[in-house]
Design a protein around this motif. Structure first.
Motif, PDB file in Angstrom:
ATOM      1  N   VAL A  13     -54.371 -15.381  -8.091  1.00  0.00           N
ATOM      2  CA  VAL A  13     -54.737 -14.954  -9.445  1.00  0.00           C
ATOM      3  C   VAL A  13     -55.591 -13.691  -9.375  1.00  0.00           C
ATOM      4  N   ALA A  14     -56.544 -13.664  -8.437  1.00  0.00           N
ATOM      5  CA  ALA A  14     -57.403 -12.487  -8.302  1.00  0.00           C
ATOM      6  C   ALA A  14     -56.590 -11.247  -7.969  1.00  0.00           C
ATOM      7  N   ALA A  15     -55.557 -11.395  -7.139  1.00  0.00           N
ATOM      8  CA  ALA A  15     -54.735 -10.242  -6.758  1.00  0.00           C
ATOM      9  C   ALA A  15     -53.813  -9.809  -7.884  1.00  0.00           C
ATOM     10  N   LEU A  16     -53.265 -10.768  -8.622  1.00  0.00           N
ATOM     11  CA  LEU A  16     -52.341 -10.443  -9.709  1.00  0.00           C
ATOM     12  C   LEU A  16     -53.035  -9.771 -10.884  1.00  0.00           C
ATOM     13  N   ARG A  17     -54.296 -10.134 -11.122  1.00  0.00           N
ATOM     14  CA  ARG A  17     -55.043  -9.565 -12.237  1.00  0.00           C
ATOM     15  C   ARG A  17     -56.422  -9.108 -11.751  1.00  0.00           C
TER      16      ARG A  17
END
Length: 350
Positions: free
Chosen positions: A193-197
């Motif tokens: 999630v941190a990488a996607l957003r």
């Protein structure tokens, strides 16, 4: 236990702490709720049988001091039976909140001790529907009591504006988690999630246990804030746009019924969770919690929640929570206790 203490003298016998000195009991009583927390202080260097004999003697010392007319032994863990198997209380309760044998580091003989505890106990409480289904045939007097919620405590988060110092400068939108960070968390989802957003900020509140802290994903938008007090939790939740529960789907989570689910809802924080059985039913099916399996699905569901008006959802939440309270939970438990012993007895948790 604060509810129990309104009717019974309540002693909470903690796990031991090891120190340099002779065996002794540390007793701290919360005068506001009349619950006494008893911590056995045990000399360092003892082996397991010696430790259990020491705990047995310390417990006997406590019982000699309080001299209960009638006694209930209330177990959270079957491993406490190692030093209490000779105890003959007037009533015995097993409060089974999790499948402890599935946790990392669980004692190899915990299943055997649980079998013995089930034979000893008069009544069993389990903390969720899935755990009840798994154990309903193992005891004739077993009842399901999912975690309730202190609505008043968490509801204040809906109107709080006083941000905690370590969260105040973190930008929005924020996705938040609170609880123990251990083998039950899917760290790949957190990292994903941190990488996607990268513009979203992931705020992680809670202690790390039973996993190597070096395994925690590191990114500019992941904030590991550590353990916080129960009293301070609403201040953190007040600043979150979305809550998330990225539980791994493994043996340790197969029967969990997360206490934090209704706490997120009471705080007015929209929530996304992996498909934990006791979250899907009833919260997911009722439209109160969004369900996701992958980091991509978490992002999709969170984006939906960030767009969705909160008003109709909050009305659904409040209607659901209106039927939940620790008072009603205790009333049900007390009814079963009264069926195995007389009112007015003294009670204690082991």
């Amino acid at each position: 236990m604060t509810r129990a203490a309104k009717e019974f003298q309540t002693w909470y016998f903690e796990e031991p702490e090891f120190f340099d000195g002779p065996p002794v009991l540390r007793i701290e009583t919360d005068e506001a709720c009349n619950v006494s927390v008893v911590t056995p202080l045990v000399p360092k260097g003892l082996n397991e049988p010696e430790t259990n004999e020491t705990l047995k003697a310390l417990l006997a010392r406590l019982l000699s001091r309080i001299q209960p007319k009638r006694l209930i032994a209330w177990y959270y863990t079957p491993m406490a039976l190692r030093f209490t198997h000779e105890l003959e209380p007037d009533g015995c309760v097993y409060d089974n909140m999790d499948e402890l044998s599935a946790f990392v580091g669980a004692p190899g003989d915990i299943a055997d001790w649980e079998r013995r505890l089930l034979e000893k106990c008069d009544v069993v409480y389990v903390g969720g529907r899935s755990l009840y289904e798994a154990k309903r045939n193992r005891h004739p007097n077993i009842h399901v009591y999912p975690s309730s919620v202190d609505v008043a405590h968490f509801r204040v988060a809906r109107t709080m504006r006083d941000a905690p110092e370590d969260q105040a400068l973190i930008p929005h939108p924020r996705m938040g988690f609170f609880g123990v960070i251990d083998e039950r968390m899917d760290l790949d989802i957190v990292a994903g999630v941190a990488a996607l957003r990268p513009q979203w900020q992931l705020v992680m509140v809670g202690p790390t246990a039973k996993i190597d802290p070096s395994r925690l994903p590191i990114a500019p938008n992941i904030h590991w804030l550590g353990c916080k007090s129960y009293e301070s939790l609403p201040r953190y939740l007040a600043g979150w746009d979305v809550g998330f529960m990225p539980f791994a789907l493994n043996e340790a989570t197969r029967f969990i019924s997360p206490t934090k689910t209704p706490e997120f809802l009471a705080a007015g924080v929209p929530l996304v969770s992996t498909p934990i059985a006791d979250v899907v039913e009833p919260y997911g099916k009722a439209g109160l919690v969004e369900i996701a399996r992958t980091a991509e699905q978490f992002v999709e569901r969170a984006e939906y929640l960030l767009r969705r008006p909160k008003g109709p959802w909050l009305r659904m939440v409040d209607a659901h929570l209106s039927g939940m309270s620790w008072d009603s939970t205790w009333a049900g438990m007390a009814g079963h206790l009264n069926s195995i012993s007389h009112r007015g007895m003294e009670a204690r948790r082991v």
